[in-house]
Design a protein around this motif. Structure first.
Motif, PDB file in Angstrom:
ATOM      1  N   ASP A  85       6.857   6.460  16.622  1.00 56.29           N
ATOM      2  CA  ASP A  85       7.634   5.724  17.279  1.00 56.29           C
ATOM      3  C   ASP A  85       6.569   4.901  18.499  1.00 56.29           C
ATOM      4  OD1 ASP A  85       9.085   6.827  15.451  1.00 56.29           O
ATOM      5  OD2 ASP A  85       9.167   8.807  16.789  1.00 56.29           O
ATOM      6  N   GLN A  86       5.787   4.833  18.542  1.00 57.74           N
ATOM      7  CA  GLN A  86       5.012   4.576  19.732  1.00 57.74           C
ATOM      8  C   GLN A  86       5.339   2.476  19.245  1.00 57.74           C
ATOM      9  OE1 GLN A  86       1.840   5.612  20.957  1.00 57.74           O
ATOM     10  NE2 GLN A  86       2.047   7.192  21.307  1.00 57.74           N
ATOM     11  N   PRO A  87       5.320   1.752  20.297  1.00 59.67           N
ATOM     12  CA  PRO A  87       5.751   0.151  19.853  1.00 59.67           C
ATOM     13  C   PRO A  87       4.576   0.221  19.325  1.00 59.67           C
ATOM     14  CG  PRO A  87       6.387   1.050  22.281  1.00 59.67           C
ATOM     15  CD  PRO A  87       5.668   1.690  21.735  1.00 59.67           C
ATOM     16  N   GLY A  88       4.820  -0.660  18.399  1.00 66.53           N
ATOM     17  CA  GLY A  88       3.549  -1.499  17.251  1.00 66.53           C
ATOM     18  C   GLY A  88       2.721  -0.744  16.630  1.00 66.53           C
ATOM     19  N   VAL A  89       3.032   0.499  16.451  1.00 62.76           N
ATOM     20  CA  VAL A  89       2.151   1.722  15.725  1.00 62.76           C
ATOM     21  C   VAL A  89       2.541   1.253  14.383  1.00 62.76           C
ATOM     22  CG1 VAL A  89       1.713   3.754  15.201  1.00 62.76           C
ATOM     23  CG2 VAL A  89       1.390   3.453  17.307  1.00 62.76           C
ATOM     24  N   ALA A  90       3.750   1.164  13.984  1.00 63.82           N
ATOM     25  CA  ALA A  90       3.792   0.969  12.686  1.00 63.82           C
ATOM     26  C   ALA A  90       3.569  -0.152  11.706  1.00 63.82           C
ATOM     27  CB  ALA A  90       5.751   1.304  12.527  1.00 63.82           C
ATOM     28  N   THR A  91       3.777  -0.950  12.137  1.00 57.72           N
ATOM     29  CA  THR A  91       3.792  -2.815  12.631  1.00 57.72           C
ATOM     30  C   THR A  91       1.841  -2.728  12.179  1.00 57.72           C
ATOM     31  OG1 THR A  91       5.241  -3.267  13.126  1.00 57.72           O
ATOM     32  CG2 THR A  91       3.449  -5.159  12.370  1.00 57.72           C
ATOM     33  N   THR A  92       0.421  -2.188  12.800  1.00 61.99           N
ATOM     34  CA  THR A  92      -0.230  -2.148  12.781  1.00 61.99           C
ATOM     35  C   THR A  92      -1.038  -1.357  12.168  1.00 61.99           C
ATOM     36  OG1 THR A  92      -0.086  -1.935  15.507  1.00 61.99           O
ATOM     37  CG2 THR A  92      -2.014  -1.192  14.534  1.00 61.99           C
ATOM     38  N   VAL A  93      -0.341  -0.236  11.443  1.00 65.31           N
ATOM     39  CA  VAL A  93      -0.418   0.863  10.596  1.00 65.31           C
ATOM     40  C   VAL A  93      -0.343   0.253   9.515  1.00 65.31           C
ATOM     41  CG1 VAL A  93      -0.016   2.882   9.393  1.00 65.31           C
ATOM     42  CG2 VAL A  93      -0.706   2.818  11.946  1.00 65.31           C
ATOM     43  N   VAL A  94       0.461  -0.502   8.824  1.00 62.13           N
ATOM     44  CA  VAL A  94       1.155  -0.884   7.667  1.00 62.13           C
ATOM     45  C   VAL A  94       0.432  -2.299   7.465  1.00 62.13           C
ATOM     46  CG1 VAL A  94       2.302  -2.310   6.872  1.00 62.13           C
ATOM     47  CG2 VAL A  94       3.778  -0.528   7.188  1.00 62.13           C
ATOM     48  N   GLY A  95       0.274  -3.360   8.245  1.00 62.46           N
ATOM     49  CA  GLY A  95      -0.700  -4.285   7.988  1.00 62.46           C
ATOM     50  C   GLY A  95      -2.495  -3.620   7.475  1.00 62.46           C
ATOM     51  N   ALA A  96      -2.870  -2.742   8.778  1.00 67.39           N
ATOM     52  CA  ALA A  96      -4.198  -2.284   8.783  1.00 67.39           C
ATOM     53  C   ALA A  96      -4.393  -1.101   6.794  1.00 67.39           C
ATOM     54  CB  ALA A  96      -4.422  -1.196   9.351  1.00 67.39           C
ATOM     55  N   SER A  97      -3.407  -1.200   6.758  1.00 64.40           N
ATOM     56  CA  SER A  97      -3.434  -0.371   5.041  1.00 64.40           C
ATOM     57  C   SER A  97      -3.651  -1.142   3.954  1.00 64.40           C
ATOM     58  CB  SER A  97      -1.942   0.723   5.249  1.00 64.40           C
ATOM     59  OG  SER A  97      -1.939   2.074   5.850  1.00 64.40           O
ATOM     60  N   LEU A  98      -3.089  -2.224   4.126  1.00 60.86           N
ATOM     61  CA  LEU A  98      -2.723  -3.753   3.551  1.00 60.86           C
ATOM     62  C   LEU A  98      -3.973  -3.832   3.338  1.00 60.86           C
ATOM     63  CD1 LEU A  98       0.757  -4.877   3.921  1.00 60.86           C
ATOM     64  CD2 LEU A  98      -0.274  -3.220   1.434  1.00 60.86           C
ATOM     65  N   LEU A  99      -4.421  -4.644   4.512  1.00 57.62           N
ATOM     66  CA  LEU A  99      -6.677  -4.833   4.478  1.00 57.62           C
ATOM     67  C   LEU A  99      -7.025  -4.012   3.896  1.00 57.62           C
ATOM     68  CD1 LEU A  99      -7.574  -7.448   5.679  1.00 57.62           C
ATOM     69  CD2 LEU A  99      -8.481  -5.447   8.054  1.00 57.62           C
ATOM     70  N   ALA A 100      -6.765  -2.807   4.047  1.00 49.89           N
ATOM     71  CA  ALA A 100      -7.824  -1.784   3.863  1.00 49.89           C
ATOM     72  C   ALA A 100      -7.180  -1.592   2.241  1.00 49.89           C
ATOM     73  CB  ALA A 100      -7.748  -0.573   4.267  1.00 49.89           C
ATOM     74  N   LEU A 101      -6.607  -1.733   1.310  1.00 53.37           N
ATOM     75  CA  LEU A 101      -5.830  -1.480   0.456  1.00 53.37           C
ATOM     76  C   LEU A 101      -7.050  -2.776  -0.413  1.00 53.37           C
ATOM     77  CD1 LEU A 101      -2.758   0.128   0.420  1.00 53.37           C
ATOM     78  CD2 LEU A 101      -4.821   1.258  -1.408  1.00 53.37           C
ATOM     79  N   GLY A 102      -6.328  -3.936  -0.203  1.00 59.78           N
ATOM     80  CA  GLY A 102      -7.208  -4.911  -0.464  1.00 59.78           C
ATOM     81  C   GLY A 102      -8.541  -5.667  -0.808  1.00 59.78           C
ATOM     82  N   GLY A 103      -8.869  -5.085   0.021  1.00 68.20           N
ATOM     83  CA  GLY A 103     -10.546  -4.710   0.111  1.00 68.20           C
ATOM     84  C   GLY A 103     -10.841  -3.634  -1.115  1.00 68.20           C
ATOM     85  N   LEU A 104     -10.307  -2.556  -0.940  1.00 69.82           N
ATOM     86  CA  LEU A 104     -10.605  -1.597  -2.180  1.00 69.82           C
ATOM     87  C   LEU A 104     -10.477  -1.836  -3.300  1.00 69.82           C
ATOM     88  CD1 LEU A 104     -11.408   0.864  -2.785  1.00 69.82           C
ATOM     89  CD2 LEU A 104      -9.098   1.709  -2.781  1.00 69.82           C
ATOM     90  N   ALA A 105      -9.506  -2.629  -4.002  1.00 65.56           N
ATOM     91  CA  ALA A 105      -9.589  -4.145  -4.775  1.00 65.56           C
ATOM     92  C   ALA A 105      -9.830  -4.443  -5.237  1.00 65.56           C
ATOM     93  CB  ALA A 105      -7.377  -4.415  -4.854  1.00 65.56           C
ATOM     94  N   LEU A 106     -10.822  -5.274  -4.367  1.00 64.46           N
ATOM     95  CA  LEU A 106     -11.683  -6.803  -4.354  1.00 64.46           C
ATOM     96  C   LEU A 106     -12.579  -5.652  -5.047  1.00 64.46           C
ATOM     97  CD1 LEU A 106     -12.317  -9.087  -4.645  1.00 64.46           C
ATOM     98  CD2 LEU A 106     -12.762  -9.020  -2.169  1.00 64.46           C
ATOM     99  N   LEU A 107     -13.717  -4.708  -4.143  1.00 67.43           N
ATOM    100  CA  LEU A 107     -14.013  -3.613  -4.067  1.00 67.43           C
ATOM    101  C   LEU A 107     -14.388  -3.761  -5.694  1.00 67.43           C
ATOM    102  CD1 LEU A 107     -16.831  -2.506  -3.547  1.00 67.43           C
ATOM    103  CD2 LEU A 107     -16.040  -0.548  -2.851  1.00 67.43           C
ATOM    104  N   MET A 108     -13.276  -2.736  -6.681  1.00 66.04           N
ATOM    105  CA  MET A 108     -13.399  -2.713  -7.530  1.00 66.04           C
ATOM    106  C   MET A 108     -12.880  -3.125  -8.671  1.00 66.04           C
ATOM    107  SD  MET A 108     -12.835   0.699  -7.907  1.00 66.04           S
ATOM    108  CE  MET A 108     -12.371   1.397  -9.023  1.00 66.04           C
TER     109      MET A 108
END
Length: 697
Positions: free
Chosen positions: A348-371
């Protein structure tokens, strides 16, 4: 001794699984009459009797160790009388005898397979061998942790699926590796053709088995980690509740020896899956004779499967170690990191939800590229610098995404953050904690807990405001650590010398109830549909009629109307409830009357009037008396003249009535039809959440 036990369990586990996997692979292969096919089958059958012998020998060694462990004497390992006592009087002994007898039958069948194959055919004999191997491995479920984990049927089924799926996949790797080695030599084209079918079938089987292993392993870990089986109390947000359950479920991975070994298995499974993916998507398409240089594909697959087999053997070593390790559910957790990840405390802290969603998409994209880069790696003569660039970019994206997520979701943690307590969240404990708070804490935190006590002005940092919402976001272990060692970067001292462990947990229970009481200010006489969230303290009681019970005993059976009364203010209300009692009973509601401090427990009413346990229950529930208009002037709050709580049949407080304040619309529950409507509303609701936990977390 423990090292020897782990080694013997590893040998026993490995030999049993390899037998199962080898016979499964023989069935997948079907008939094949080429020279290398005969050589391959001969090697499998040559190894099988030795594996059975190893199974028998390790079982004997484990029986000796078990005899020494049970008796507590090392010499018992060599005493026949101790062996006999173990075999005759324990489930371990009964299962041991069944496994040994089955193994002997399997050995005889292997040694006499020639005439049996001539008489019944290969497939019938292979099915019989596989069935015996399945029984040997499945019997292990009845002596391991699965036989002592609740619920037994679920834990047992999970262990059986986990073990048999591991046998069909991991146990088949040695025979698969040898077959790939023979095919890679390229001396027998017919064998290559036959074994290509084996590899394709095994690939499908392995995919199914790994999926079953992951699913059953997740179930087993959840049950053996002592993870929450009930919804967290004081959680009014479904997403927050899910994340809290997830956090507490994963905490034992790093907090216990059992969890660390499970984590090691999980980490080692990753390279195994990557190797298997490369074999499946890079080398298998090139195994056909029509492909360019098929021998290269066979050699590449053969070398990778040997690597896979080596890692799997290491995984089985950790699995053997787990068998002799106390499950995390029964071990005390010691958190090793100075931080933890918590959605509940940060989302519920300001900006946390947006940051986590964006960073998770970045990590998942990197994992897909790695695979993609790994499974579509360079083939013959296809070396490319672009592949290394993709690998670097993928790793960078994964690391960056995870680092950002960790930073956004992390909060300070301590060794006791996930510590478990045996002191239940009940009225007696809360009452003891209230007395301890008055004795040790009120001078600094103040009469209302706002951090404004008489000594607060002399402190370098202001004491915490215990009424603030953040109090509920700390774990019970965090608070216990502060009470024991003091709170870092504040003037709060530790109380390890002044309070026993149990007393500090009483204080934790009180602080949790105190914080929940401030959240409970939103309660009104009207039920909010579909929103159970407040778990009340349980209490044991004895009534004037001699009934001994506890509040939680009504869960799943009846809703409860808790009536806290005083005299003479409550006389008319008690008489009204007495007239209404038959209708309340017919609606599935029990009435429990409890005297407020100073009130006599003498009303003549048809429902239960608490005698023993009334003082503790009243003291604890006074914490839930606060309203938005009247937050109270002391930690416990001033006793009202009368108050009532409506608790649904799943154990959650759903509404509250304070007649002297007349919150809500109309006359509140003085309108008995309005009260009956609220009861009908909660009785119509399905089970939205499990009952609240009996301990704070």
């Amino acid at each position: 001794m423990e090292f020897l036990g782990t080694a013997l369990r590893w040998l026993q586990l490995t030999s049993g699984l390899v037998l199962l996997g080898s016979f499964a692979l023989l069935l997948l292969a079907g008939p094949g009459r080429s020279p290398d096919a005969a050589r391959w089958r001969a090697a499998v059958f040559a190894a099988a009797p030795w594996l059975v012998a190893l199974l028998l020998a390790t079982a004997a060694g484990l029986l000796m160790l078990q005899a020494a462990s049970v008796s507590g004497r090392g010499e018992a390992a060599f005493q026949w009388s101790e062996w006999a006592r173990l075999l005759e009087r324990t489930r371990y002994g009964a299962v041991w005898q069944v496994r040994q007898a089955t193994a002997l039958i399997l050995l005889l069948l292997l040694l006499g397979r020639g005439p049996l194959i001539v008489r019944f055919g290969e497939r019938i004999v292979y099915v019989a061998l596989l069935t015996l191997a399945l029984l040997i491995n499945a019997a292990a479920v009845f002596t391991g942790h699965g036989a002592a984990t609740e619920p037994l049927w679920l834990a047992g089924a999970g262990h059986a699926v986990h073990l048999l799926a591991a046998g069909a996949w991991a146990g088949g790797l040695p025979a698969l590796a040898y077959g790939l080695y023979l095919a890679a030599r390229g001396r027998d084209p017919l064998f290559r053709k036959m074994f290509l079918c084996v590899v394709r079938r095994f690939s499908v089987l392995a995919t199914v088995c790994v999926a079953l292993i992951v699913a059953s392993g997740t179930l087993i870990a959840y049950l053996q980690f002592g993870a929450p089986t009930r919804w967290p109390a004081r959680t009014d947000d479904i997403f927050g509740g899910l994340m809290t359950v997830l956090e507490r479920s994963l905490a034992p991975l790093l907090s216990t020896s059992f969890g660390l070994q499970v984590l090691a298995k999980m980490v080692l499974l990753v390279p195994v899956l990557l190797v298997a993916a490369r074999v499946r998507w890079v080398w298998m398409p090139g195994m056909d004779e029509a492909a360019f240089e098929p021998g290269l594909a066979w050699r590449g697959a053969s070398s990778l499967v040997r690597v896979e087999l080596g890692v799997v053997l290491l995984i089985l070593l950790f699995a053997a170690g787990l068998t002799g390790t106390l499950p995390a559910a029964h071990a005390q957790m010691v958190w090793p990191l100075p931080f933890r990840l918590s959605f509940a405390a940060t989302w519920d802290q300001p900006g946390v939800a947006t940051t986590v969603v964006g960073a998770s998409l970045l990590a998942l994209g990197g994992l897909a590229l790695l695979m993609y880069t790994l499974v579509s790696g360079a083939r013959v003569g296809a070396a490319s610098g672009g592949r290394w660039i993709r690998l670097g970019a993928a790793v960078l994206a994964i690391v960056a995404g995870l680092a950002i997520d960790l930073s956004a979701l992390s909060v300070v943690a301590y060794p006791d953050t996930y510590r478990r307590t045996d002191v239940s969240y009940n009225a007696v404990s809360v009452t003891r904690g209230a007395a301890l708070f008055s004795q040790h804490c009120m001078a600094c935190h103040g009469e209302l807990g706002k951090g404004d006590g008489p000594q607060a002005a002399r402190l370098p940092t202001k004491p915490a405001d215990l009424t603030a919402p953040h109090t509920a976001l700390h774990t019970a272990g965090d608070i216990f650590w502060w009470l024991t060692h003091g709170k870092p970067q504040t003037a709060m001292p530790g109380f390890a010398q002044e309070m026993r462990d149990e007393e500090r947990w009483d204080m934790v229970n009180f602080l949790r109830a105190f914080s929940a009481g401030f959240q409970a200010r939103i309660l009104t006489p009207q039920v909010v549909p579909g929103r159970p969230w407040l778990g009340p303290p349980d209490f044991d009681f004895l009534t004037r009629s001699g009934l001994a019970a506890a509040l939680k005993e009504y869960r799943e059976r009846k809703s409860v109307l808790l009536v806290f009364y005083s005299q003479p203010f409550s006389a008319q209300r008690l008489a009204e409830l007495a007239r209404l009692y038959p209708r309340l009973q017919s609606s599935g509601t029990e009435v429990i009357a409890i005297a407020l401090p100073g009130a006599p427990s003498s009303p003549s009413v048809p429902f239960s009037v608490v005698t023993d346990g009334a003082q503790e229950a009243a003291t604890a529930y006074l914490l839930f008396r606060r309203t938005l208009r009247d937050p109270g002037k002391t930690v416990l709050g001033e006793p009202p003249s009368h108050m009532e709580f409506l608790i649904d049949r799943f154990g959650y407080v759903r509404a509250r009535w304070l007649p002297q304040d007349e919150e809500g619309t109309g006359e509140g529950w003085r309108d008995t039809q309005f009260l009956l409507d609220q009861i009908e509303r909660i009785n119509r609701e399905p089970k939205i959440l499990p009952p609240p936990d009996d301990h704070v977390h």
